[in-house]
Design a protein around this motif. Structure first.
Motif, PDB file in Angstrom:
ATOM      1  N   ALA A  31      10.492 -17.211 -10.890  1.00 60.72           N
ATOM      2  CA  ALA A  31      10.278 -15.827 -11.343  1.00 60.72           C
ATOM      3  C   ALA A  31       8.966 -15.278 -10.805  1.00 60.72           C
ATOM      4  CB  ALA A  31      10.301 -15.754 -12.867  1.00 60.72           C
ATOM      5  N   TRP A  32       7.907 -16.086 -10.833  1.00 61.18           N
ATOM      6  CA  TRP A  32       6.599 -15.638 -10.342  1.00 61.18           C
ATOM      7  C   TRP A  32       6.654 -15.345  -8.846  1.00 61.18           C
ATOM      8  CZ3 TRP A  32       2.879 -17.695  -6.997  1.00 61.18           C
ATOM      9  CH2 TRP A  32       1.632 -17.085  -7.054  1.00 61.18           C
ATOM     10  N   LEU A  33       7.237 -16.262  -8.074  1.00 59.98           N
ATOM     11  CA  LEU A  33       7.344 -16.053  -6.630  1.00 59.98           C
ATOM     12  C   LEU A  33       8.208 -14.840  -6.305  1.00 59.98           C
ATOM     13  CD1 LEU A  33       7.730 -19.689  -5.259  1.00 59.98           C
ATOM     14  CD2 LEU A  33       5.834 -18.117  -4.846  1.00 59.98           C
ATOM     15  N   THR A  34       9.330 -14.698  -6.988  1.00 57.93           N
ATOM     16  CA  THR A  34      10.226 -13.570  -6.730  1.00 57.93           C
ATOM     17  C   THR A  34       9.527 -12.244  -6.997  1.00 57.93           C
ATOM     18  OG1 THR A  34      12.132 -14.934  -7.327  1.00 57.93           O
ATOM     19  CG2 THR A  34      12.436 -12.544  -7.358  1.00 57.93           C
ATOM     20  N   PHE A  35       8.826 -12.152  -8.114  1.00 55.61           N
ATOM     21  CA  PHE A  35       8.138 -10.903  -8.423  1.00 55.61           C
ATOM     22  C   PHE A  35       7.066 -10.588  -7.380  1.00 55.61           C
ATOM     23  CE2 PHE A  35       4.692  -8.445 -10.173  1.00 55.61           C
ATOM     24  CZ  PHE A  35       5.372  -7.344 -10.651  1.00 55.61           C
ATOM     25  N   ASN A  36       6.211 -11.569  -7.063  1.00 52.42           N
ATOM     26  CA  ASN A  36       5.113 -11.310  -6.133  1.00 52.42           C
ATOM     27  C   ASN A  36       5.601 -11.032  -4.718  1.00 52.42           C
ATOM     28  OD1 ASN A  36       2.478 -11.468  -7.527  1.00 52.42           O
ATOM     29  ND2 ASN A  36       3.302 -13.422  -8.191  1.00 52.42           N
ATOM     30  N   ILE A  37       6.585 -11.768  -4.236  1.00 52.73           N
ATOM     31  CA  ILE A  37       7.103 -11.518  -2.886  1.00 52.73           C
ATOM     32  C   ILE A  37       7.795 -10.162  -2.838  1.00 52.73           C
ATOM     33  CG2 ILE A  37       8.816 -12.298  -1.196  1.00 52.73           C
ATOM     34  CD1 ILE A  37       8.037 -15.194  -2.011  1.00 52.73           C
ATOM     35  N   GLY A  38       8.559  -9.836  -3.868  1.00 53.52           N
ATOM     36  CA  GLY A  38       9.197  -8.524  -3.914  1.00 53.52           C
ATOM     37  C   GLY A  38       8.189  -7.389  -3.940  1.00 53.52           C
ATOM     38  N   ASP A  39       7.107  -7.573  -4.679  1.00 57.35           N
ATOM     39  CA  ASP A  39       6.060  -6.555  -4.740  1.00 57.35           C
ATOM     40  C   ASP A  39       5.382  -6.390  -3.378  1.00 57.35           C
ATOM     41  OD1 ASP A  39       4.409  -4.707  -6.373  1.00 57.35           O
ATOM     42  OD2 ASP A  39       2.801  -6.093  -5.789  1.00 57.35           O
ATOM     43  N   TRP A  40       5.122  -7.490  -2.695  1.00 58.18           N
ATOM     44  CA  TRP A  40       4.511  -7.419  -1.361  1.00 58.18           C
ATOM     45  C   TRP A  40       5.443  -6.736  -0.363  1.00 58.18           C
ATOM     46  CZ3 TRP A  40       2.666 -13.174  -1.223  1.00 58.18           C
ATOM     47  CH2 TRP A  40       1.488 -13.291  -1.949  1.00 58.18           C
ATOM     48  N   ILE A  41       6.738  -7.056  -0.411  1.00 58.10           N
ATOM     49  CA  ILE A  41       7.688  -6.437   0.514  1.00 58.10           C
ATOM     50  C   ILE A  41       7.730  -4.927   0.308  1.00 58.10           C
ATOM     51  CG2 ILE A  41      10.153  -6.228   1.050  1.00 58.10           C
ATOM     52  CD1 ILE A  41      10.339  -9.282   0.569  1.00 58.10           C
ATOM     53  N   VAL A  42       7.824  -4.500  -0.935  1.00 58.84           N
ATOM     54  CA  VAL A  42       7.847  -3.058  -1.224  1.00 58.84           C
ATOM     55  C   VAL A  42       6.544  -2.395  -0.788  1.00 58.84           C
ATOM     56  CG1 VAL A  42       7.898  -1.355  -3.096  1.00 58.84           C
ATOM     57  CG2 VAL A  42       9.530  -3.250  -3.078  1.00 58.84           C
ATOM     58  N   HIS A  43       5.417  -3.056  -1.057  1.00 57.95           N
ATOM     59  CA  HIS A  43       4.118  -2.485  -0.672  1.00 57.95           C
ATOM     60  C   HIS A  43       4.007  -2.334   0.846  1.00 57.95           C
ATOM     61  CE1 HIS A  43      -0.137  -1.607  -0.662  1.00 57.95           C
ATOM     62  NE2 HIS A  43      -0.319  -2.613   0.186  1.00 57.95           N
ATOM     63  N   PHE A  44       4.334  -3.389   1.582  1.00 62.90           N
ATOM     64  CA  PHE A  44       4.223  -3.318   3.050  1.00 62.90           C
ATOM     65  C   PHE A  44       5.215  -2.321   3.634  1.00 62.90           C
ATOM     66  CE2 PHE A  44       2.285  -7.686   2.726  1.00 62.90           C
ATOM     67  CZ  PHE A  44       1.020  -7.259   3.092  1.00 62.90           C
ATOM     68  N   TYR A  45       6.394  -2.229   3.075  1.00 63.13           N
ATOM     69  CA  TYR A  45       7.380  -1.249   3.521  1.00 63.13           C
ATOM     70  C   TYR A  45       6.837   0.166   3.335  1.00 63.13           C
ATOM     71  CZ  TYR A  45      11.773   1.319   3.859  1.00 63.13           C
ATOM     72  OH  TYR A  45      12.758   2.194   4.214  1.00 63.13           O
ATOM     73  N   ASN A  46       6.265   0.440   2.165  1.00 63.18           N
ATOM     74  CA  ASN A  46       5.713   1.772   1.900  1.00 63.18           C
ATOM     75  C   ASN A  46       4.552   2.091   2.827  1.00 63.18           C
ATOM     76  OD1 ASN A  46       7.542   2.274  -0.119  1.00 63.18           O
ATOM     77  ND2 ASN A  46       6.193   1.620  -1.758  1.00 63.18           N
ATOM     78  N   VAL A  47       3.692   1.113   3.103  1.00 63.41           N
ATOM     79  CA  VAL A  47       2.543   1.353   3.977  1.00 63.41           C
ATOM     80  C   VAL A  47       2.993   1.551   5.422  1.00 63.41           C
ATOM     81  CG1 VAL A  47       0.447   0.307   4.919  1.00 63.41           C
ATOM     82  CG2 VAL A  47       0.906   0.169   2.471  1.00 63.41           C
ATOM     83  N   ILE A  48       3.881   0.701   5.909  1.00 60.38           N
ATOM     84  CA  ILE A  48       4.321   0.781   7.308  1.00 60.38           C
ATOM     85  C   ILE A  48       5.033   2.098   7.600  1.00 60.38           C
ATOM     86  CG2 ILE A  48       5.951  -0.217   8.965  1.00 60.38           C
ATOM     87  CD1 ILE A  48       5.194  -2.973   7.812  1.00 60.38           C
ATOM     88  N   PHE A  49       5.890   2.549   6.693  1.00 64.60           N
ATOM     89  CA  PHE A  49       6.665   3.764   6.930  1.00 64.60           C
ATOM     90  C   PHE A  49       6.017   5.015   6.352  1.00 64.60           C
ATOM     91  CE2 PHE A  49       9.856   0.417   7.428  1.00 64.60           C
ATOM     92  CZ  PHE A  49      10.321   0.750   8.694  1.00 64.60           C
ATOM     93  N   GLY A  99      -9.516   7.218  -2.077  1.00 63.35           N
ATOM     94  CA  GLY A  99      -8.474   7.637  -1.147  1.00 63.35           C
ATOM     95  C   GLY A  99      -7.965   6.536  -0.239  1.00 63.35           C
ATOM     96  N   SER A 100      -8.597   5.382  -0.250  1.00 58.97           N
ATOM     97  CA  SER A 100      -8.127   4.274   0.588  1.00 58.97           C
ATOM     98  C   SER A 100      -6.917   3.603  -0.063  1.00 58.97           C
ATOM     99  CB  SER A 100      -9.254   3.261   0.786  1.00 58.97           C
ATOM    100  OG  SER A 100      -9.611   2.673  -0.441  1.00 58.97           O
ATOM    101  N   PRO A 101      -5.992   3.083   0.758  1.00 59.13           N
ATOM    102  CA  PRO A 101      -4.809   2.446   0.171  1.00 59.13           C
ATOM    103  C   PRO A 101      -5.157   1.135  -0.532  1.00 59.13           C
ATOM    104  CG  PRO A 101      -4.803   2.185   2.543  1.00 59.13           C
ATOM    105  CD  PRO A 101      -5.958   3.085   2.214  1.00 59.13           C
ATOM    106  N   VAL A 102      -4.427   0.837  -1.571  1.00 60.36           N
ATOM    107  CA  VAL A 102      -4.597  -0.428  -2.283  1.00 60.36           C
ATOM    108  C   VAL A 102      -4.006  -1.524  -1.411  1.00 60.36           C
ATOM    109  CG1 VAL A 102      -3.919  -1.718  -4.342  1.00 60.36           C
ATOM    110  CG2 VAL A 102      -4.541   0.676  -4.522  1.00 60.36           C
ATOM    111  N   SER A 103      -4.759  -2.577  -1.184  1.00 60.40           N
ATOM    112  CA  SER A 103      -4.280  -3.666  -0.338  1.00 60.40           C
ATOM    113  C   SER A 103      -3.319  -4.571  -1.099  1.00 60.40           C
ATOM    114  CB  SER A 103      -5.471  -4.481   0.173  1.00 60.40           C
ATOM    115  OG  SER A 103      -6.057  -5.194  -0.901  1.00 60.40           O
TER     116      SER A 103
END
Length: 129
Positions: A24-42, A52-56
């Motif tokens: 559960a911990w890995l799934t939540f954190n990996i899912g959160d990272w995927i969504v974050h990187f997707y939002n930043v990249i696109f 005003g700087s993006p949250v890393s």
């Protein structure tokens, strides 16, 4: 002989509980990272700091795992899943298991709301009259 079975059973229960927590911990954190990187990249909407700087991704990880009670919530859910499996799934019918899963999900979500620092929505008592 009976003590050996009890110890072995307790060890299996503990291993399943830890496995639930880790998955559960890995799934939540990996899912959160995927969504974050997707939002930043696109260039989609994502959280920014006050300057005003993006949250890393590291900031999100620290927030989810230190500032928020994610670990407590995951421990609670894993415990409720194991209790449900042990006392209902193995001893009752599928209908009882489904009903108890729904009740335990409601209990777990209610308890997790107690740990929230800033709940998004708290209904006032006036709305229920």
């Amino acid at each position: 002989m009976e003590e050996l079975n009890t110890k072995n059973y307790g060890l299996q229960l503990y291993k399943r509980f830890l496995l639930h927590v880790i998955i559960a911990w890995l799934t939540f954190n990996i899912g959160d990272w995927i969504v974050h990187f997707y939002n930043v990249i696109f260039g989609l909407a994502y959280t920014v700091n006050k300057d005003g700087s993006p949250v890393s991704a590291a900031d999100r990880f620290i927030n989810n795992n230190i500032n928020q009670p994610l670990c407590l919530w995951i421990l609670l859910l894993a415990f409720l899943a194991e209790v449900n499996y042990l006392f209902i799934f193995k001893r009752r019918s599928l209908l009882w298991f489904v009903l108890s899963s729904i009740v335990l999900a409601k209990v777990g979500s209610g308890v997790s709301m107690l740990f929230q620092k800033h709940p998004a929505y708290i209904p006032s008592l006036a709305q229920f009259y």
